[in-house]
Design a protein around this motif. Structure first.
Motif, PDB file in Angstrom:
ATOM      1  N   LYS A 199      -5.798  -2.500   6.160  1.00  0.00           N
ATOM      2  CA  LYS A 199      -4.112  -3.409   5.744  1.00  0.00           C
ATOM      3  C   LYS A 199      -3.335  -2.083   5.333  1.00  0.00           C
ATOM      4  CE  LYS A 199      -5.919  -7.580   5.328  1.00  0.00           C
ATOM      5  NZ  LYS A 199      -6.289  -9.586   5.489  1.00  0.00           N
ATOM      6  N   GLU A 200      -4.670  -1.852   3.885  1.00  0.00           N
ATOM      7  CA  GLU A 200      -3.278  -0.312   3.160  1.00  0.00           C
ATOM      8  C   GLU A 200      -3.059   1.069   4.453  1.00  0.00           C
ATOM      9  OE1 GLU A 200      -5.395   3.396   0.527  1.00  0.00           O
ATOM     10  OE2 GLU A 200      -6.427   1.907   1.446  1.00  0.00           O
ATOM     11  N   THR A 201      -3.768   1.060   5.113  1.00  0.00           N
ATOM     12  CA  THR A 201      -2.973   2.256   5.801  1.00  0.00           C
ATOM     13  C   THR A 201      -2.215   1.399   7.318  1.00  0.00           C
ATOM     14  OG1 THR A 201      -5.354   1.661   7.643  1.00  0.00           O
ATOM     15  CG2 THR A 201      -5.565   3.754   6.012  1.00  0.00           C
ATOM     16  N   ALA A 234       0.398  -0.939   6.153  1.00  0.00           N
ATOM     17  CA  ALA A 234       0.888  -1.138   5.014  1.00  0.00           C
ATOM     18  C   ALA A 234       1.547  -0.069   4.970  1.00  0.00           C
ATOM     19  CB  ALA A 234       0.640  -1.706   3.838  1.00  0.00           C
ATOM     20  N   ASN A 235       1.297   1.481   5.050  1.00  0.00           N
ATOM     21  CA  ASN A 235       0.778   2.173   4.783  1.00  0.00           C
ATOM     22  C   ASN A 235       2.169   2.878   5.642  1.00  0.00           C
ATOM     23  OD1 ASN A 235       1.637   5.099   2.761  1.00  0.00           O
ATOM     24  ND2 ASN A 235      -0.032   5.649   4.962  1.00  0.00           N
ATOM     25  N   ALA A 278      -9.717  -4.097   3.898  1.00  0.00           N
ATOM     26  CA  ALA A 278      -9.154  -3.583   3.388  1.00  0.00           C
ATOM     27  C   ALA A 278      -8.131  -1.832   3.764  1.00  0.00           C
ATOM     28  CB  ALA A 278      -9.404  -3.543   1.908  1.00  0.00           C
ATOM     29  N   VAL A 279      -9.240  -1.503   4.279  1.00  0.00           N
ATOM     30  CA  VAL A 279      -8.522   0.381   3.838  1.00  0.00           C
ATOM     31  C   VAL A 279      -7.996  -0.341   5.602  1.00  0.00           C
ATOM     32  CG1 VAL A 279      -9.196   2.414   5.224  1.00  0.00           C
ATOM     33  CG2 VAL A 279     -10.286   1.524   3.678  1.00  0.00           C
TER      34      VAL A 279
END
Length: 490
Positions: free
Chosen positions: A371-373, A375-376, A368-369
């Motif tokens: 994917k978050e980075t 997307a950022n 999840a981290v």
């Protein structure tokens, strides 16, 4: 001491350092659309100016002091006070120093951590314990002196990317500082030119009021002689008082700009004054260069690009979390039961060896981290490209404004000349008794309106010049950003 154990650990450290890799993505500056040339042509006055050249703005602005192209000594003096006294700029500079300190903190992760500790203690055990110690063992001492070392080899690029995040964030913060500097200098120039055009507008109103006073005196003389009505006297007095009220309103607005300039230069408004100087202001010729240069000349675009690099390094950190963490640790020291045997050779101790830790299950947190980075990163790339497009728009907008306002200013000057002629003719006709005072009032109002509009057009041309310089970066260049080597050594 078993030196072969230490040698094995040392060999492991050398191998780890030599085989380290970076599992993060390789950074590339995002592609952004850059047309070969700006669509809007420059004003005709630019090409006719001796100072005009189709080169880089950095060549025209000496060391970033772009306001000097307006050739106004008082503006130059005010602008030089911004860097030293403006509190907003000081705050931005402090944030950069904070980011630079964080680089040094992250850089320390590359090196071993060394610690030491010492203990001197004495204790007596209870003789009434459930299992009491022998009488000879109830008293004991503990004397300890030890040294510890630990080091994490950067096998997967975690430390490399952690340092990169700090470095790139510091560079982005440096870009923010320069963008704040450019914005504050531009804001001061805009306020100053607004104040100066208000000086000219106030002069026009006061001159008009003086002319209207003479017209009122003439109307009173004609009224006393029975040549005109009391209504025309009232019209003349109304026009005089209304013009005086407009002059007071301009004075109020000028005071507010004066206060704004005081704050921008780091001073309280109390006691700060700028002498009135109603005079024409010069418009400089501004070289705009080509669009591709704009990406290197705008500090806000440079800061935006550096934040994309930060996001890229954060993706690398997220990927490194999937790999095991290796820590090499060692300890050595002396430990004794009394102060007499504390420093003896038999009291020595040592320990050395690696520690390996690997997360086996985290319910999808690491994924999840990642994917978050990612997307950022995508979000910041889009922001960067949007900033580039906005920068092109700002240059085009102000080039168009300068070109169109140049034509408007010429037309407006012809309108002012015609209005002045109309006023003079109407006043002469009134003196000859051919027309009523209403025609004079209309002509005078038309002249005043057109003169104020002409000043407004000049104000807008000055503002467009400042905004164009700001859109071009004010002579700044991305090469001014601190390098990674500079950030790591200062």
């Amino acid at each position: 001491m078993k030196w072969h154990g230490i040698a094995a650990v040392a060999a492991l450290a050398i191998v780890a350092a030599s085989t380290a890799c970076n599992v993060g993505p390789k950074y590339r500056t995002p592609a952004a659309p850059a047309p070969p040339a700006f669509t809007e042509p420059p004003p005709q006055a630019f090409s006719e100016s001796k100072e005009w050249k189709a080169g880089s703005p950095a060549d025209a602005f000496a060391k970033g002091r772009w306001w000097e192209v307006f050739d106004d000594a008082e503006l130059n003096s005010l602008e030089t006070q911004v860097d030293a006294a403006n509190q907003t700029l000081k705050s931005a500079e402090a944030r950069f120093q904070e980011a630079r300190a964080l680089v040094m903190a992250r850089r320390s992760e590359r090196f071993p951590t060394l610690t030491t500790g010492s203990l001197i203690g004495h204790q007596r055990l209870s003789s009434n314990e459930p299992i009491p110690p022998p009488a000879s063992k109830t008293m004991s001492g503990d004397f300890y002196l030890g040294f510890q070392a630990s080091w994490e080899p950067d096998l997967w690029g975690r430390i490399h990317n952690d340092i990169a995040v700090a470095v790139e964030n510091a560079q982005a913060t440096a870009g923010d500082v320069e963008n704040a500097r450019l914005s504050l200098h531009a804001e001061l120039a805009l306020d100053y030119f607004d104040l100066r055009t208000l000086d000219e507008e106030e002069r026009i109103l006061l001159d008009a009021a003086a002319a209207y006073q003479k017209a009122l005196d003439l109307t009173l003389d004609r009224y006393r002689g029975g040549a005109t009505s009391r209504a025309e006297v009232a019209e003349a007095r109304t026009q005089l008082e209304a013009t005086g009220a407009q002059a007071v309103d301009v004075t109020d607005l000028r005071t507010q700009y004066q206060h704004a300039i005081a704050v921008l230069t780091g001073r309280p408004p109390e006691g700060f004054t700028i002498a009135r100087k109603p005079r024409p202001l010069s418009l400089p010729a501004i070289p705009v260069g080509v669009p591709s240069q704009l990406l290197e000349r705008r500090p806000d675009i440079a800061a935006s690009e550096r934040r994309v690099a930060v996001a890229n390094s954060e993706v690398g950190l997220a990927r490194a979390a999937f790999y095991p963490q290796v820590l090499l640790a060692a300890a050595v020291g002396l430990q004794g039961s009394t102060i007499t045997n504390w420093m003896n050779w038999p009291s020595r101790f040592w320990a050395v060896g690696p520690t390996v830790a690997q997360t086996l299950f985290d319910a999808g947190r690491r994924r999840a981290v990642l994917k978050e980075t990612t997307a950022n990163y995508d979000s910041l790339v889009a922001d960067y490209r949007q900033n580039v497009l906005t920068a092109f728009q700002q240059v085009e907008d102000n080039l168009a404004s300068l070109r169109i306002l140049e034509d408007e200013a010429q037309r407006q000057q012809r309108a002012v000349a015609a209005a002045r002629e109309s006023e003079e003719l109407s006043l002469n006709r009134y003196k000859g008794g051919l027309v009523t005072y209403l025609e004079v009032v209309t002509a005078q109002s038309t002249r005043l309106q057109n003169e104020r509009v002409a000043v407004g057009v000049e104000r807008r041309r000055l503002e467009a010049s400042v905004l164009l310089i700001r859109a071009l970066g004010g002579g700044w260049n991305a090469s001014s950003l601190p390098s990674a080597a500079t950030l790591k050594t200062n």
